[in-house]
Design a protein around this motif. Sequence first.
Motif, mmCIF file in Angstrom:
data_model
loop_
_atom_site.group_PDB
_atom_site.id
_atom_site.type_symbol
_atom_site.label_atom_id
_atom_site.label_comp_id
_atom_site.label_asym_id
_atom_site.label_seq_id
_atom_site.Cartn_x
_atom_site.Cartn_y
_atom_site.Cartn_z
ATOM 1 N N ARG A 14 0.835 -1.214 0.000
ATOM 2 C CA ARG A 14 0.000 0.000 0.000
ATOM 3 C C ARG A 14 0.864 1.257 0.000
ATOM 4 O O ARG A 14 0.594 2.206 -0.723
ATOM 5 C CB ARG A 14 -0.937 -0.001 1.210
ATOM 6 C CG ARG A 14 -2.111 -0.913 1.025
ATOM 7 C CD ARG A 14 -3.099 -0.803 2.169
ATOM 8 N NE ARG A 14 -4.269 -1.618 1.886
ATOM 9 C CZ ARG A 14 -5.054 -2.117 2.808
ATOM 10 N NH1 ARG A 14 -4.814 -1.888 4.085
ATOM 11 N NH2 ARG A 14 -6.097 -2.851 2.474
ATOM 12 N N ALA A 15 1.918 1.259 0.801
ATOM 13 C CA ALA A 15 2.824 2.409 0.851
ATOM 14 C C ALA A 15 3.516 2.594 -0.506
ATOM 15 O O ALA A 15 3.661 3.716 -0.993
ATOM 16 C CB ALA A 15 3.860 2.218 1.957
ATOM 17 N N GLU A 16 3.926 1.499 -1.098
ATOM 18 C CA GLU A 16 4.570 1.571 -2.415
ATOM 19 C C GLU A 16 3.597 2.098 -3.463
ATOM 20 O O GLU A 16 3.958 2.919 -4.313
ATOM 21 C CB GLU A 16 5.061 0.173 -2.803
ATOM 22 C CG GLU A 16 5.827 0.123 -4.098
ATOM 23 C CD GLU A 16 6.314 -1.280 -4.409
ATOM 24 O OE1 GLU A 16 6.219 -1.666 -5.588
ATOM 25 O OE2 GLU A 16 6.780 -1.975 -3.491
ATOM 26 N N ASN A 17 2.358 1.664 -3.407
ATOM 27 C CA ASN A 17 1.326 2.112 -4.346
ATOM 28 C C ASN A 17 1.075 3.614 -4.211
ATOM 29 O O ASN A 17 0.960 4.329 -5.207
ATOM 30 C CB ASN A 17 0.044 1.319 -4.103
ATOM 31 C CG ASN A 17 -0.972 1.531 -5.193
ATOM 32 O OD1 ASN A 17 -0.614 1.750 -6.339
ATOM 33 N ND2 ASN A 17 -2.244 1.451 -4.831
ATOM 34 N N GLU A 18 0.976 4.102 -2.986
ATOM 35 C CA GLU A 18 0.765 5.535 -2.756
ATOM 36 C C GLU A 18 1.939 6.353 -3.269
ATOM 37 O O GLU A 18 1.762 7.424 -3.850
ATOM 38 C CB GLU A 18 0.527 5.811 -1.267
ATOM 39 C CG GLU A 18 -0.838 5.389 -0.776
ATOM 40 C CD GLU A 18 -1.983 6.015 -1.558
ATOM 41 O OE1 GLU A 18 -1.962 7.250 -1.784
ATOM 42 O OE2 GLU A 18 -2.900 5.281 -1.950
ATOM 43 N N ALA A 19 3.149 5.849 -3.061
ATOM 44 C CA ALA A 19 4.343 6.560 -3.535
ATOM 45 C C ALA A 19 4.340 6.648 -5.054
ATOM 46 O O ALA A 19 4.744 7.670 -5.628
ATOM 47 C CB ALA A 19 5.598 5.871 -3.041
ATOM 48 N N LYS A 21 1.714 6.804 -6.968
ATOM 49 C CA LYS A 21 0.638 7.702 -7.398
ATOM 50 C C LYS A 21 1.067 9.163 -7.376
ATOM 51 O O LYS A 21 0.555 9.975 -8.138
ATOM 52 C CB LYS A 21 -0.595 7.537 -6.510
ATOM 53 C CG LYS A 21 -1.348 6.259 -6.734
ATOM 54 C CD LYS A 21 -2.548 6.206 -5.804
ATOM 55 C CE LYS A 21 -3.314 4.916 -5.930
ATOM 56 N NZ LYS A 21 -4.448 4.867 -4.998
ATOM 57 N N LYS A 22 1.992 9.504 -6.482
ATOM 58 C CA LYS A 22 2.416 10.894 -6.341
ATOM 59 C C LYS A 22 3.288 11.281 -7.520
ATOM 60 O O LYS A 22 4.098 10.488 -7.989
ATOM 61 C CB LYS A 22 3.204 11.083 -5.039
ATOM 62 C CG LYS A 22 2.358 10.885 -3.807
ATOM 63 C CD LYS A 22 3.167 11.067 -2.553
ATOM 64 C CE LYS A 22 2.306 10.807 -1.328
ATOM 65 N NZ LYS A 22 3.088 10.845 -0.106
#
Length: 83
Positions: A14-19, A21-22
């Motif tokens: 999830r953290a990797e996915n959010e990173a 997206k930015k």
Amino acid sequence: MSIENPQDELARLRAENEALKKPQAAKRGQLRLKVSEKGGLSVYGLGRFPVTLYVEQWEYLLGFTDDIKRFIEENRDKLKTKE
């Protein structure tokens, strides 16, 4: 690859996915070059927006490098810095 703790793996993904997206902003002092949709050369990292010129314009501007440097030195007391 075995997953020892599925909750830890899920949190990492999830953290990797959010990173991802930015938007990838250029680090301060790091320039990035890109060809624009219309075929211009865009330089990112100088300010909020890219500087985009066509090849002929870049070549023309780069031909004035010495003049620009000299002008900056002669007018340094009048020019402001962003810092």
